[in-house]
Design a protein around this motif. Structure first.
Motif, PDB file in Angstrom:
ATOM      1  N   ALA A 181      58.648  12.871   9.852  1.00 25.32           N
ATOM      2  CA  ALA A 181      59.721  13.615  10.508  1.00 25.32           C
ATOM      3  C   ALA A 181      61.019  12.821  10.510  1.00 25.32           C
ATOM      4  N   VAL A 182      62.116  13.556  10.345  1.00 23.77           N
ATOM      5  CA  VAL A 182      63.455  12.995  10.415  1.00 23.77           C
ATOM      6  C   VAL A 182      64.205  13.739  11.506  1.00 23.77           C
ATOM      7  N   GLU A 183      64.854  12.980  12.394  1.00 19.84           N
ATOM      8  CA  GLU A 183      65.684  13.620  13.410  1.00 19.84           C
ATOM      9  C   GLU A 183      67.059  13.891  12.806  1.00 19.84           C
ATOM     10  N   LEU A 184      67.439  15.165  12.810  1.00 15.69           N
ATOM     11  CA  LEU A 184      68.715  15.579  12.240  1.00 15.69           C
ATOM     12  C   LEU A 184      69.848  15.387  13.250  1.00 15.69           C
ATOM     13  N   GLY A 197      69.816  17.106  16.626  1.00 18.60           N
ATOM     14  CA  GLY A 197      68.730  16.795  17.544  1.00 18.60           C
ATOM     15  C   GLY A 197      67.412  17.460  17.185  1.00 18.60           C
ATOM     16  N   HIS A 198      67.408  18.317  16.175  1.00 21.63           N
ATOM     17  CA  HIS A 198      66.175  18.947  15.718  1.00 21.63           C
ATOM     18  C   HIS A 198      65.465  18.008  14.752  1.00 21.63           C
ATOM     19  N   PHE A 199      64.196  18.295  14.486  1.00 21.07           N
ATOM     20  CA  PHE A 199      63.400  17.476  13.581  1.00 21.07           C
ATOM     21  C   PHE A 199      62.972  18.306  12.379  1.00 21.07           C
ATOM     22  N   MET A 200      63.067  17.716  11.199  1.00 19.48           N
ATOM     23  CA  MET A 200      62.548  18.321   9.980  1.00 19.48           C
ATOM     24  C   MET A 200      61.319  17.504   9.606  1.00 19.48           C
ATOM     25  N   SER A 201      60.221  18.184   9.275  1.00 18.93           N
ATOM     26  CA  SER A 201      58.982  17.442   9.023  1.00 18.93           C
ATOM     27  C   SER A 201      58.171  18.046   7.886  1.00 18.93           C
ATOM     28  N   CYS A 202      57.260  17.234   7.374  1.00 14.35           N
ATOM     29  CA  CYS A 202      56.282  17.678   6.385  1.00 14.35           C
ATOM     30  C   CYS A 202      55.018  16.844   6.580  1.00 14.35           C
ATOM     31  N   ARG A 203      53.911  17.367   6.094  1.00 13.26           N
ATOM     32  CA  ARG A 203      52.645  16.625   6.170  1.00 13.26           C
ATOM     33  C   ARG A 203      52.497  15.719   4.966  1.00 13.26           C
ATOM     34  N   LEU A 204      51.910  14.580   5.195  1.00 10.86           N
ATOM     35  CA  LEU A 204      51.509  13.667   4.132  1.00 10.86           C
ATOM     36  C   LEU A 204      49.993  13.658   4.157  1.00 10.86           C
ATOM     37  N   HIS A 210      62.624  22.064  17.372  1.00  9.04           N
ATOM     38  CA  HIS A 210      63.859  21.959  18.134  1.00  9.04           C
ATOM     39  C   HIS A 210      63.860  20.819  19.150  1.00  9.04           C
ATOM     40  N   SER A 211      62.722  20.177  19.343  1.00 12.94           N
ATOM     41  CA  SER A 211      62.653  19.071  20.307  1.00 12.94           C
ATOM     42  C   SER A 211      61.490  18.145  19.946  1.00 12.94           C
ATOM     43  N   TRP A 212      61.483  16.978  20.598  1.00  7.61           N
ATOM     44  CA  TRP A 212      60.392  16.025  20.410  1.00  7.61           C
ATOM     45  C   TRP A 212      59.069  16.629  20.846  1.00  7.61           C
TER      46      TRP A 212
END
Length: 121
Positions: free
Chosen positions: A19-22, A25-32, A90-92
Motif C-alpha cells: 500500500a501507498v498513502e496518496l 490521505g487515501h491508500f492505493m494497494s495491491c496483493r503480492l 479511504h482510511s487506515w
C-alpha cells in the motif's frame, strides 16, 4: 495457474498487501501473492521513490518481486484486469479491513520514502 519456481519453495511467505498513502490521505494497494524474506529489501532498494511505488502498485496484483523485476498477474500472466486491479481505501482502518477480508496478515506500506512491514496481528 502456474506455481512459483522451485527455488522459492523454502523461502515463500503468505500473501501480503502492498500500500501507498496518496497525497489525499487515501491508500492505493495491491496483493503480492508470493513475497519472500527479501521482498522488503527489494522494495526499499528499487521502489523507494514515491513515483516508483505508485507505478508498482498500478500494475495491480503481483505474483512476485525478485530484485528489480516484478511479475504482475494481469500484465505478465494474462489474468483479467478486473480481478487484479489496484484497490483504494479511504482510511487506515479501511485498509486494515481490506487486508482482513483478503486474509492477508502482512501489510507493506510506503511512507516518506521507505517501505515498512506491519503485521495485522
Amino acid at each position: 495457474m502456474a506455481h512459483p519456481p522451485d527455488e522459492w519453495s523454502t523461502i515463500m511467505r503468505p500473501p501480503a498487501l502492498l500500500a501507498v498513502e496518496l497525497s489525499n490521505g487515501h491508500f492505493m494497494s495491491c496483493r503480492l501473492l508470493y513475497p519472500d524474506r527479501n521482498t522488503l529489501s527489494y522494495l526499499n532498494r528499487w521502489y523507494r521513490d514515491m513515483v516508483e511505488a505508485i507505478l508498482l502498485i498500478e500494475l495491480g496484483n503481483l505474483h512476485s518481486i525478485q530484485r528489480a523485476r516484478t511479475t504482475a498477474m494481469h500484465r505478465d500472466w494474462g489474468e483479467l484486469w478486473t480481478d487484479h486491479q489496484p484497490r483504494f481505501s479511504h482510511s487506515w482502518n479501511h485498509l486494515k479491513a481490506l487486508a482482513r477480508s483478503l486474509k492477508v496478515e502482512t501489510l507493506m506500506t510506503h511512507k516518506a520514502g521507505e517501505w515498512r512491514e506491519i503485521n495485522r496481528k
